[in-house]
Design an enzyme around this catalytic site. Sequence first.
Site, short mmCIF file in Angstrom:
data_model
loop_
_atom_site.label_atom_id
_atom_site.label_comp_id
_atom_site.label_asym_id
_atom_site.label_seq_id
_atom_site.Cartn_x
_atom_site.Cartn_y
_atom_site.Cartn_z
N ASP A 148 0.83 -1.21 0.00
CA ASP A 148 0.00 0.00 0.00
C ASP A 148 0.87 1.27 0.00
O ASP A 148 2.10 1.19 0.05
CB ASP A 148 -0.92 -0.05 1.25
CG ASP A 148 -2.32 0.45 0.95
OD1 ASP A 148 -2.45 1.31 0.06
OD2 ASP A 148 -3.26 0.01 1.62
N ASP A 203 -10.40 3.33 -3.44
CA ASP A 203 -11.01 2.06 -3.03
C ASP A 203 -12.43 1.84 -3.57
O ASP A 203 -13.26 2.74 -3.57
CB ASP A 203 -11.07 1.98 -1.50
CG ASP A 203 -9.69 1.83 -0.90
OD1 ASP A 203 -8.70 1.93 -1.65
OD2 ASP A 203 -9.60 1.61 0.31
#
Length: 394
Positions: A148, A203
Amino acid sequence: MKKIILPAVILFLNVNLFSQKFENLAMTPPMGWNSWNKFGCDVSETMIKRMADAMVQSGLANAGYQYIIIDDCWQTGRDAQGNILADPVRFPSGIKALAEYVHSKGLKFGIYSCVGEKTCAGRPGGRGHEYQDALMYASWGVDYLKYDFCFHEKLNAEAAYQTMRDALYAAKRPIIFSICEWGSNQPWLWAKDIGHLWRTTKDIYPCTNCDGDFKFGWLNILEEQVPLWKYAGPGHWNDPDMLEVGNEGMNFLESRSHFTMWCMLAAPLILGNDLSTMSQETLSILSNEEVIGLNQDPLGKQAYRYLTNEGVDIWVKPLSKQRYAIAILNKTKDSITYEFSWKWWGKCFFAESPQDGAYQIYNVFEKKKMGTTEVPYKAILEGRDVTLLIMSKM
Ligand code: GLA
C-alpha cells in the site's frame, strides 16, 4: 587491467540480479481472495482458514482462484531486532503455520504491507525494513504481496516500489508484487517492470455508482479505466480494485455486470466476499467458466470501449484464436432494446470487418449461438444488465 575488470563484472551482475521483478508470474490476471472488502481489520487465522476451506469446497479453487490474501491488520509491532510481529491473539499459531495450512489446500498465500512507516490502518509498515520483511515473508512461504501507499511522506512512488521489488527479488522466493498506489502517480507509466499489477483507482465500495471520498462504485471505476487498455499485458495488469460481488449493496444484475466488466478489463480477479456463507447466486456469477475464460485468455488484452451512447457502452476485448468478446452494458436503471448493425463497425480492431458476415456470434449468458454478423443484432437489456457475446471466425 584484470584486477579492475573483475569487480566491474561482479558489480554489473549484482545490479542485474537485484533490479528485476520475477518474470513468468501472473501471465494471466491473478485470481484469489482478499480479506479487506468484507472483513476490514477483523482478520484472524480461524477466519482465513475458513476462507481457504470454502475456496476449495465451493469449487472456486477448481475454477482458477488460487491466492488467499490477508490484507491490513495482521501485524501489531516489531521485536527488538526489527522483525515484524503478527497479532499473537488473532494469529496464535503464527503466519508461517497459516501459510502452510493454505498451501496444504493446494492454494497460495498472500500478505499485505505498506511503503510508509505505518499501514493505512496504522499498523507497522515496511519503510526502512524492506529487505528484512522480504526475507521474513520468503521464510513464511508468502506467494503474493500487496503493498500500500499510506504514510508515504512524499516519497517518490516509483523509487519506493522499486526498493520493495528489489528486496523481494533478493529474498529469492517468487512472489507476485501487487502495487497499491491507487493510481495517484500513474503507475501504468512506470510499474510494468516493478510489479505484476498496480491499482488504478481509489477504493472500491459495494455499490454500482456511489462516489464518495475514498469509496467508489464499480461503474465510476469502470469509467476511469477507459484510457488504460494499452498498458496491460501478460505479467503486468491494471488493477481496478478487488471484487465486491457477494457483498451487500448490489442486486444480481449489477453484480453480474461488475464481474463481467472486470473480466473484460483483464483485471485481477480478487474476490472480496465471505466465501463460507455466499449464496448460490453469488457462486454462479463468480464461477462462470466462460466469463473467467475470457479474463484468463492468454493473449492478455484489456478491453477498450468502442462506443458509449445514452447510458449504453460497448466494450471489445480481443481474444486468442481471432475471437473477440463484446460486452453491451446498460448503465441505466431502465430496461432498453438495443439494436445495431455491424455495418457501422470498422476494421479498427477486428481481423476482418464484421459487416462481411465474417463472424459467428455466441451469447455467453444465454449459452446460445445467435447467427452471424450478416444481420443486425438486437439486445434486450434490463437496467444495469450486460449482454456478453463471443465472436469467432466462420
Ligand atoms: C487502502 C487500500 C485498501 C486496503 C486498506 C487497508 O485503503 O487501498 O485496498 O488495503 O488500505 O487499510
